[in-house]
Design an enzyme around this catalytic site. Structure first.
Site: not given
Ligand code: SAH
Length: 463
Positions: A380, A267, A245, A222, A329, A299-300
């Site tokens: 999300m 992003k 990321d 996380p 998370a 996370g994973d």
């Protein structure tokens, strides 16, 4: 000149004895150390007190005689008295290095802290000044080295002759050895007992000049360095390129090798971001160039990480890959708030789902799951949390179902919010910045949300 009072070296004891005079725990400790070698360990004392059962064949409960020190490489004295004095005098007379436990002034040598991955050994010494520091350093090195690294070192030894005949260029041979000792694929093969065959394949491909690119899909957890797995940490150290990321914090990205290339494909505002197709192409290309690629995901990697598409692309291109799990998370959020996502008689399971793009059918399904007692972990969903809550209620979830939200789970700056589904539906909360997980279900009320901000006027009350 230097300022060491001791000289670190590897002393050959093969074919000789190591004599330990003493029968207490201190003698046992030395026996354990000596027992790591192929020497003949001999423990002699008139009174054997500690549990020497693992060394039963080596224990002699009797007085010491001078001839016990024949053909002896090292002597440890871990008791006082007549036998101890004889051992010291005899060792000195014969020039055998002597260690008297806890009496530095009488020692010819000290024993360092050892990380044992035979034949690889790492010895750590502070010359007795700071044993605690030595232990800490040792723990770090233990974590760095995989348990099978020793076996792989032996493998390298066995392949030495073959490697010399097949690869003449020194630099190319070094690259082969580097790949051999750092490759998790070889390590995995070794654990299955197929290490030799895998190593020979690797050698053949290096000899043929085809570099062995690989992609590791790694879960970064996380966002705290210490929630990374040891395997992830090791592979980050080995990667030539780190493709990460945006959600992976800099501290974790920084844990890679200093000279590794780093490519952010996430992003970020004002930055060019890669499409999934571009990411797939990128990792395939890098691996095809022979690079070892760490594809680092928050996370994973298998949970909302689009790993499926990347794996498909790697398979299609015939590139070796492996997946390293990470703390997702939802689990970081449950740990932060001591919320058992499964709980006997309350919640018989938990569901990880995306709140984003969930259509009415899915929401109806979750509402049913939440009523059935399953805990929901919604990813999300921060920016649309009120809408999700409204629709869950609309589809039959109880308005008084407990809800907990963790922003920046697993990180020092985490923020928590708690209340009931109806509160979340009615509120427009100005959540803290950062990613968030929404936990919904009866089990949430069993968590510790004492530090949480209330979603409505009333604060969350533990059931
Ligand atoms: N693979 C990741 C999920 C990536 S999708 C994992 O297993 O955790 C991105 C979503 O994950 C975010 O919108 C948020 O819902 C969640 N997330 C990622 N990191 C988080 C964190 N530190 N705290 C809370 N939620 C997080």
């Amino acid at each position: 000149m230097g300022n060491l009072n001791t000289f670190p070296l590897s002393y050959i004891v093969k074919g000789k004895k190591i004599i330990i005079v003493g029968g207490t725990d201190e003698a046992l400790n030395k026996a354990r150390l000596a027992g790591k070698t192929t020497s003949q360990v001999v423990i002699i004392s008139r009174s054997i007190e500690a549990d020497f059962s693992a060394y039963a064949h080596a224990v002699h409960e009797r007085p010491l005689t001078a001839s016990d020190l024949d053909n002896t490489a090292l002597v440890f004295v871990a008791e006082e008295g007549e036998d101890a004095e004889l051992a010291k005098a005899e060792a000195r007379r014969r020039g055998i290095p002597l260690n008297v436990v806890d009496v530095p002034a009488e020692c010819d040598f000290y024993t360092p802290s050892i990380v044992d991955r035979a034949p690889l050994t790492v010895a750590i010494s502070t010359e007795g000044d700071a044993p605690v520091l030595a232990r800490l350093v040792r723990a770090r090195i233990e974590a760095m080295l995989s348990p099978s690294v020793g076996k792989i070192a032996s493998l390298a030894g066995r392949l030495r002759h073959k490697a010399e005949t097949l690869i003449h260029d020194n630099a190319a041979r070094r690259r082969f050895y580097e790949a051999l000792v750092t490759s998790p694929e070889i390590e995995a093969a070794e654990q299955r007992g197929a290490g030799t065959a895998a190593a020979e394949n690797l050698l053949a491909s290096h000899a043929a000049g085809t570099g062995q690119g690989v992609v590791w899909l790694i879960g970064a957890g996380p966002g705290s360095e210490d929630l990374l797995t040891l395997r992830a940490q090791r592979l980050l150290q080995e990667a030539d390129v780190i493709v990460h990321d945006q959600l992976v914090p800099q501290v974790v990205v920084d844990m890679g090798r200093r000279d590794a290339e780093r490519i952010s494909v996430g992003k970020a505002k004002g930055h060019h971001s890669f499409s999934q197709a571009q990411i797939n192409t990128l990792i395939v290309r890098l691996a095809s160039e022979g690079k070892r690629v760490a594809r680092l995901k928050s996370g994973d990697p298998m949970v909302f990480g689009r790993a499926g598409e990347e794996i498909a692309a790697l398979r299609k291109a015939g590139i070796t890959y492996s997946v390293v799990p990470g703390v997702s998370a939802a689990l970081a959020a449950s740990a932060d708030t001591a919320t058992p996502v499964t709980l006997r008689k309350v919640s018989s399971g938990f569901v990880i789902a995306t709140a984003h793009g969930a259509d009415d059918g899915e929401l109806a399904h979750w509402a049913a799951l939440a009523q059935s007692g399953l805990t929901l972990a919604l990813y999300m969903g921060k920016s649309i949390s009120d809408e999700v809550a409204t629709r869950l209620i609309h589809h039959g979830a109880p308005a008084d179902l407990p809800v907990g939200i963790v922003v920046n789970a697993g990180r020092a700056n985490r923020a928590t919010y708690s209340g009931f589904l109806a509160d979340l539906a009615a509120s427009h909360i100005d959540f803290a910045d950062g990613p968030a997980v929404i936990l919904v279900g009866q089990a949430v009320a069993a968590g510790d949300w004492a530090d949480a901000a209330g979603l409505a006027a009333q604060n969350f009350k533990v059931a």
